[in-house]
Each structure stands twice: as structure tokens, then as C-alpha cells.
Design an enzyme around this catalytic site. Structure first.
Site: not given
Length: 512
Positions: A76, A81, A84, A218, A222, A487, A492
Site C-alpha cells: 500500500c 494505494c 497510485k 482495478y 487505475e 445540496h 445527495e
């Protein structure tokens, strides 16, 4: 020489005798020895030490086939992670520069990206994290050993340095947290000699140039996404489907956006050979799995993203009696992370059936430390773990995919509510929002408990992280409707879902 060998053998025998004496007396060098200094191993070590246990961590990074090596922190921190996400951010900034002009910013032309500057900054941050982990271990009085670890028996670990120096330590418990490493396709000629993996891409000093990414996991998507985003000619070769294991409708949204964004796709194709031409370019030969026709093209780099293999071979697990899954080669564990040997535990990616995600390894490590050091009985809950894919259009989800929900509950027993929406940020910038999509997979009867939430759009991981708490608490569709949105945000739109797939009505959101 013979005398030296006999002497060395005698020393080893004495060492073994001392080990046996310590085991029989119940005295050990450590309470716990951890093999693997990634996210899970470090989280366990720090937690256990803080709770009063004497802990040692053995961590050694075997260089990749290309010779890439890194420091403490695991996949990671070093090749996953963290780098990346930073390179993904570089790509997002490139898109933001284009959008900025529509918002009134004057951007001098031409705009270009410099790989070396980005790479140096990313690598500098990673090195600071390596150092930070070493300091944290020292502060918590965890013994850090830069050694390859393997098992001698259920209470003894052998460490070997890069120069071959050996030592053994005894321990009441052992935690294995060695994770996994990228695979090279064994059937492709020249794959190892001429290809790189995610173990290498983030540590390149120079731009990879025109790149072929083989694999649509993934990791592949990515990497291809940020390479395209910084202006590189990038192609993804897909043998079967993209994002296997994820909701396939959402996968289609991700890849459709990527194609529109500029990434090329070679669908239903498999490479057969990679060879270096006199010019220095790599010529890749492949076969179309549908038509059986052969194709060729040249690239500057070939990135293999065809899966990961557990780092278990050098651990000597079978000799000690630790059971491995025959198909995956991963360690079989129980709900409490214990292996088939009671004193040996396994956490993170190397464990069979566990999500290959950093946060799950961290949480599992901490909970295991508490169980070993205190009276805690709390087990890791692997249900409803949220995750995100940092592609150009981000995708995040929590809970079941639509396919898995149908398999588990039956198609007639689930209700899928969905919506196509347009982020406000996309309007002035005139960006295509046709793949910005949300769906909630719910039980059809009763209180319509939510089984899964799926979201493609800006900051997808940030959006789904909060909703993941709701699923842990048993959220229902009614709860979702009763939640007042903020909002104007993309998040939302989840609280306003009202069109079911079953109805066949247009799910496009209009107005505020």
C-alpha cells in the site's frame, strides 16, 4: 574447511537445543513475531506492543524482476494505494486545467506534463512514510529486523539478511502478514524480460511512454487511467471481462468513460509474445480470442496487471503444518485469523477469503492484537466493506453487487433503484456525464434492507465511505429516503433515488 563446517553444525545444534529448552520452560524471546511489514503487520505490531507485548517484525522486500525495491510499509505505502492515488491526482489536475478555461481561467499553451517531476515528488513522499513507520516502531519498542522470515517450527522463526546472515528467535505466537506480489504470465514469451508490473511503475525515473496494460483488474484500469490522464498513449488488453468480482453494470460505466476519455481497449485479446526490436521498442503479438486472428503493435512499455500471488513460498509453511488453499496458495484461516497451527495466525492479503484491501488488514491486525493481549473476543467483520476504484471516473461500492444479490436472494426478491445524474461541476465545463450513475440494491420485501450501494462519479470513495456506516447499521431504503441530502452535491442523489429498474421508467435526474 571440514572442521569449520563441523563447528558451524555444532553451533546450530546448540542453538536448536537452546530453542528447545526455551520452549519447554515456556520462556520465549518474544511474545509475538510478525513476518511482514505491510499495513496489517505494522498495525498488529504497534497495537500489541502498546498493550504490553514484546514484539518483533521481520520485513524484507525481494526485488522485482526488474530490480525495483522499496522500504518498510508494504504494498500500500510503496507500490499501491499511496503512489497510485497521488498519480491519479496528477491526472485529475490535468482534466481540471481543461475545465478551468471554461470557468474563466486563462491557461498558457501548450500545457505539458513532466513525469520525472511527478515521480520524484511521489517517491519522496513514500520514502517519508517508510521513515515514519520505522520511527513509530522504535517509539513503541517494536524490534524491527530487515530480514527474510521463515518458520522453523510453531514457536521459532528464522531470519536471513540480504548478505545471508542467519538468526533464530523463539516466540509464543507468530503472525504472518506477507501479502502478495504481482504475477507475470508464464505462457507469454518475453513477459518477464520485457515487462513491468505495479511493483515497478511508481518507481520509474522516466516516463513509460506508449504503454500496453495487460489485464483489466482495478490495478490495470487505475494505472491505465492515470497514464492516459497525463497524456500518454495507453491501451488496455482485456482477455475476458473488466473488474471481475465487481458489479458488471458499473464496470461497463467505468470502461465506457475511459474509452471516451482516451484510453484504448483491445477486448477479448490475449498476448502471446513480447520482443525487443533494434529500435528499443517492444513488439507485442496477441491473438483475438473470438476471431483467432493475430495482431501486432509496438509499445515503449508493457505493464502486466494479471493478478497477484501470495508471498508464501519461502515461509516453510507446509513443514510446520500450516494449511494452504490448494487453488489459491493462500493460508486457510478461521474467523479469529488462526491457521491450522494454534500458535500461528495470518492476516491480510495472504489469508484465504479475505478482501485484498489495506483497511481490512489494518483492522484485522488491531483486533487480533487485542485478542492476544487482552480478554477481548471481538472478531473482524468482513461484511459490507466499502472499496473504491480510482479510475478517471471513480467507482465506489459497499455491499453486494446486483449479480451477487440475485444469486443470494433471487431476482424476484430484490429491488434495484437507480439514477443517471449530472454533477454540477460538469455543467459549465461541458463534460460528458453519461456514465455518472447510482444504484441501490435492496430486498424487495419488508423494510427493503439495502444490500448494496454503487456509485460512479467524482470523489466516489468519499461519497460511499459515509454510506458504508449505514449498511453496517442495517440501513433500509426508507432510511435512505428519510436522509436529507446536502445540496448541491453528487452524494445527495443517493438520498433521492425513486426509480426502479423493474419499472422501466427513465432514470435520468432532471432539475435540482
Amino acid at each position: 574447511m571440514a572442521a569449520f563446517c563441523r563447528g558451524r553444525h555444532r553451533l546450530k545444534s546448540i542453538s536448536g537445543l537452546q530453542t528447545s529448552i526455551r520452549q519447554l520452560s515456556g520462556k520465549f524471546d518474544y511474545d509475538v513475531v510478525v513476518i511482514g511489514g505491510g499495513s496489517g503487520g505494522l498495525a498488529f505490531s504497534k497495537e500489541a506492543a502498546q498493550l504490553g507485548k514484546k514484539v518483533a517484525v521481520l520485513d524484507y522486500v525481494e526485488p522485482s524482476a526488474k530490480g525495483t525495491k522499496w522500504g518498510l510499509g508494504g504494498t500500500c505505502v510503496n507500490v499501491g494505494c499511496i503512489p497510485k492515488k497521488l498519480m491519479h491526482q496528477a491526472a485529475l489536475l490535468g482534466t481540471a486545467i481543461k475545465d478551468a478555461q471554461k470557468y474563466g481561467w486563462t491557461i498558457p499553451s501548450p500545457v505539458s506534463h513532466d513525469w520525472a517531476t511527478m515521480a520524484a515528488a511521489v517517491q519522496g513522499h513514500v520514502k517519508s512514510l517508510n521513515w515514519g513507520h520505522r520511527v513509530q516502531l522504535q517509539d513503541k519498542k517494536v524490534k524491527y529486523l530487515n530480514m527474510k522470515g521463515s518458520l522453523v517450527d510453531e514457536h521459532t522463526v528464522k531470519g536471513v539478511t540480504a548478505r545471508g546472515k542467519e538468526m533464530t528467535v523463539t516466540t509464543r505466537n507468530i503472525v504472518i502478514a506477507t501479502g502478495g506480489r504481482p504475477k507475470h504470465p508464464t505462457h507469454v514469451i518475453g513477459a518477464v524480460e520485457h515487462g513491468i508490473t505495479s511493483d515497478d511503475i511508481f518507481w520509474l525515473k522516466e516516463s513509460p511512454g506508449k504503454t500496453l496494460v495487460v489485464g483489466a483488474s482495478y490495478v490495470g484500469l487505475e494505472c491505465a487511467g492515470f497514464l492516459t490522464g497525463i497524456g500518454l498513449d495507453t491501451t488496455i488488453m482485456v482477455r475476458s471481462i473488466a473488474l471481475r468480482g465487481f458489479d458488471q453494470q458499473m464496470s461497463g460505466m467505468v470502461t465506457d468513460y475511459m474509452e471516451a476519455y482516451g484510453t484504448k481497449f483491445a477486448w477479448k485479446c490475449s498476448p502471446t509474445k513480447v520482443e525487443r526490436l533494434p529500435s528499443g521498442s517492444l513488439q507485442v503479438t496477441w491473438v483475438n480470442n473470438s476471431t483467432k486472428q493475430e495482431g501486432r503493435d509496438t509499445f515503449d512499455s508493457v505493464l502486466w496487471a494479471v493478478g497477484r500471488a501470495p508471498e508464501a513460498k519461502q515461509l516453510n509453511l507446509e513443514k510446520v503444518g500450516v494449511r494452504l488453499d490448494e487453488e489459491t496458495g493462500k493460508i486457510v484461516v478461521g474467523p479469529d485469523e488462526v491457521t491450522s497451527v494454534p500458535s500461528i495466525y495470518s492476516i491480510g492479503d495472504i489469508s484465504q477469503g479475505r478482501p485484498e484491501l489495506t483497511p481490512t488488514a489494518i483492522q484485522a491486525g488491531r483486533l487480533l492484537a487485542r485478542r492476544l493481549a487482552t480478554d477481548s473476543k471481538e472478531l473482524m467483520n468482513y461484511d459490507n466493506v466499502a472499496t473504491a476504484v480510482f479510475t478517471p471516473l471513480e467507482y465506489a461500492c459497499v455491499g453486494l453487487s446486483e449479480e451477487d444479490a440475485e444469486k443470494k436472494h433471487g431476482k424476484d426478491s430484490i429491488e434495484v433503484l437507480h439514477a443517471f445524474y449530472k454533477p454540477l461541476e460538469f455543467t459549465v465545463a461541458e463534460r460528458d456525464a453519461s456514465q455518472c450513475y447510482i444504484k441501490a440494491v435492496c430486498l424487495r420485501g419488508g423494510d427493503q434492507r439495502i444490500l448494496g450501494l454503487h456509485f460512479t462519479g467524482p470523489s466516489a470513495g468519499e461519497v460511499i465511505q459515509g454510506f458504508a456506516l449505514g449498511l453496517q447499521c442495517g440501513a433500509t431504503y426508507t432510511h435512505l429516503l428519510n436522509t436529507v441530502g446536502i445540496h448541491p452535491t453528487c452524494a445527495e442523489e443517493l438520498t433521492k433515488l425513486n426509480v426502479t429498474k423493474r419499472s422501466g421508467l427513465d432514470a435520468t435526474v432532471t432539475g435540482c
